[in-house]
Design a protein around this motif. Sequence first.
Motif, PDB file in Angstrom:
ATOM      1  N   UNK A  27      23.489  81.262   0.679  1.00  0.00           N
ATOM      2  CA  UNK A  27      23.128  80.316   1.730  1.00  0.00           C
ATOM      3  C   UNK A  27      22.717  78.956   1.184  1.00  0.00           C
ATOM      4  N   UNK A  28      22.542  78.852  -0.135  1.00  0.00           N
ATOM      5  CA  UNK A  28      22.135  77.585  -0.755  1.00  0.00           C
ATOM      6  C   UNK A  28      23.230  77.045  -1.677  1.00  0.00           C
ATOM      7  N   UNK A  29      24.466  77.423  -1.468  1.00  0.00           N
ATOM      8  CA  UNK A  29      25.557  76.923  -2.310  1.00  0.00           C
ATOM      9  C   UNK A  29      25.606  75.409  -2.279  1.00  0.00           C
ATOM     10  N   UNK A  30      25.839  74.834  -3.426  1.00  0.00           N
ATOM     11  CA  UNK A  30      25.917  73.372  -3.582  1.00  0.00           C
ATOM     12  C   UNK A  30      24.609  72.667  -3.229  1.00  0.00           C
ATOM     13  N   UNK A  87      21.042  71.384  -7.345  1.00  0.00           N
ATOM     14  CA  UNK A  87      22.371  71.967  -7.406  1.00  0.00           C
ATOM     15  C   UNK A  87      23.453  70.960  -7.744  1.00  0.00           C
ATOM     16  N   UNK A  88      23.092  69.703  -7.909  1.00  0.00           N
ATOM     17  CA  UNK A  88      24.053  68.658  -8.242  1.00  0.00           C
ATOM     18  C   UNK A  88      23.758  68.075  -9.625  1.00  0.00           C
ATOM     19  N   UNK A  89      22.506  67.655  -9.840  1.00  0.00           N
ATOM     20  CA  UNK A  89      22.132  67.023 -11.109  1.00  0.00           C
ATOM     21  C   UNK A  89      21.915  68.035 -12.230  1.00  0.00           C
ATOM     22  N   UNK A  90      21.460  69.206 -11.885  1.00  0.00           N
ATOM     23  CA  UNK A  90      21.264  70.310 -12.823  1.00  0.00           C
ATOM     24  C   UNK A  90      21.763  71.568 -12.124  1.00  0.00           C
TER      25      UNK A  90
END
Length: 77
Positions: free
Chosen positions: A36-39, A14-17
Amino acid sequence: MKEYTKSQLALRNGQDKPEIWCAYKGLIYDVSLSKLWRNGKHYEHWAGQDLTDEMKDAPHTQNVFDTFAVVGKLVTK
């Protein structure tokens, strides 16, 4: 089914791709659409990892993964 290494899975954090993936018992699940899996984070768990060992402490069962699409298999070579 496409196979991914732990390094390839780690990029789907969720950060690199933009994809947010996690693995459980050798399968990789796309949790990108889950609020529930934001970021790439779900409580103390981070996406892009194998969560198999962490599930024993979870307040839910493994059936939580039934709602997510399987995108591949995790290879541990």
